[in-house]
Design an enzyme around this catalytic site. Sequence first.
Site, mmCIF file in Angstrom:
data_model
loop_
_atom_site.group_PDB
_atom_site.id
_atom_site.type_symbol
_atom_site.label_atom_id
_atom_site.label_comp_id
_atom_site.label_asym_id
_atom_site.label_seq_id
_atom_site.Cartn_x
_atom_site.Cartn_y
_atom_site.Cartn_z
ATOM 1 N N TYR A 145 0.730 -1.299 -0.012
ATOM 2 C CA TYR A 145 0.056 0.086 -0.043
ATOM 3 C C TYR A 145 0.838 1.155 0.028
ATOM 4 O O TYR A 145 0.756 2.068 -0.853
ATOM 5 C CB TYR A 145 -1.113 0.213 1.143
ATOM 6 C CG TYR A 145 -1.495 1.265 1.327
ATOM 7 C CD1 TYR A 145 -2.742 1.696 0.377
ATOM 8 C CD2 TYR A 145 -1.274 2.252 2.529
ATOM 9 C CE1 TYR A 145 -3.395 2.836 0.801
ATOM 10 C CE2 TYR A 145 -1.956 3.238 2.604
ATOM 11 C CZ TYR A 145 -2.755 3.784 1.764
ATOM 12 O OH TYR A 145 -3.286 5.104 1.908
ATOM 13 N N ARG A 213 0.744 8.211 16.640
ATOM 14 C CA ARG A 213 0.220 8.506 15.489
ATOM 15 C C ARG A 213 -0.222 10.006 15.541
ATOM 16 O O ARG A 213 -0.616 10.640 16.576
ATOM 17 C CB ARG A 213 -1.097 7.794 15.257
ATOM 18 C CG ARG A 213 -0.932 6.427 14.626
ATOM 19 C CD ARG A 213 -0.002 5.929 13.405
ATOM 20 N NE ARG A 213 0.225 4.478 13.468
ATOM 21 C CZ ARG A 213 1.121 3.937 13.605
ATOM 22 N NH1 ARG A 213 2.090 4.622 14.639
ATOM 23 N NH2 ARG A 213 1.192 2.671 13.563
#
Length: 316
Positions: A145, A213
């Site tokens: 990806y 994150r």
Amino acid sequence: MSAAPVVTGGAGFIGSGLVRALLEAGAPRVVVIDNLSSGKRENLEEVAGRVDLQVADLRDAAGLPGLIPEGAVVYHLAAIPSVPRSIADPAPSHEVNINGTFNLLMAARARGVRRVVYAASSSAYGDTEVLPKEEGMRPAPLSPYAAQKLMGEYYCSVFSSCFGLETVALRFFNVFGPRQDPGSPYSGVLSVFMKCVLTGQAPTIHGDGEQSRDFTYVQDVAELCMKAGQAAGVAGRVFNAGNGNRYTLNETWRMLCRIHGVEIEPQYGASRPGDVRHSQADVTAAVRDLGHAPRFSFEEGLRRTLAWYAAAGFPE
């Protein structure tokens, strides 16, 4: 009258947020191209009267040009956006994320569009230890990806330099907000956390939960996309589309529990292949050159998202 903007993947989570933002900003209509493999008609339900939904697949190169108004700004968000899925079954995501992007750029060139804004991915940075991630860093993708989305960036740059097609690539970090589907095995971690906190279940965190994150609220990302569609002097460039902060998954789960007034200890499982340990955006360039100005703190975004899930009757 200017051409209606186009959003590929506009029936998806981020795409439908962008469609609403474009309409709120004054676009009379928006063209949405989506094959509805993961996007949903109901994501556009209350704005359906102002949306031209074209159920089509980016892999159909011959059919794409006829769907794009001449001179439009095209926001290319359609993708199979999952690291685990690209590892388990790389061929479909290659066909959509690389071949589909190439087809879209060819169609955009043929239709003389004003600009293509491409949803790139922060996964291009890989697991480099340097934080925050800055656009000039050498890419180091860890999954199919990530490699596919990086190739899309390269194609955008080449179409800009070789063919005069204006493109801007935005490296999305961890986008969250209303309409993110918690039911898929490839769902984003925050949508899974929302489902768990509303049902009183313990989530399973892959790894020790100390991975971090840069979580960015979907409305901030939509507004940045629109700014990238209009900014001058940025053709062919890549920008980070993050908040500039980072939170660990453990911190995030505790914050959600506090917001909802519960105490639930998470469970822990094995780390997932291809996962990046830490991610944080350097947004200096996006602020300077695109006017990026995130309006929602992480906690405010969580509150708004949790309220939407509860009002929408999730997880039922």
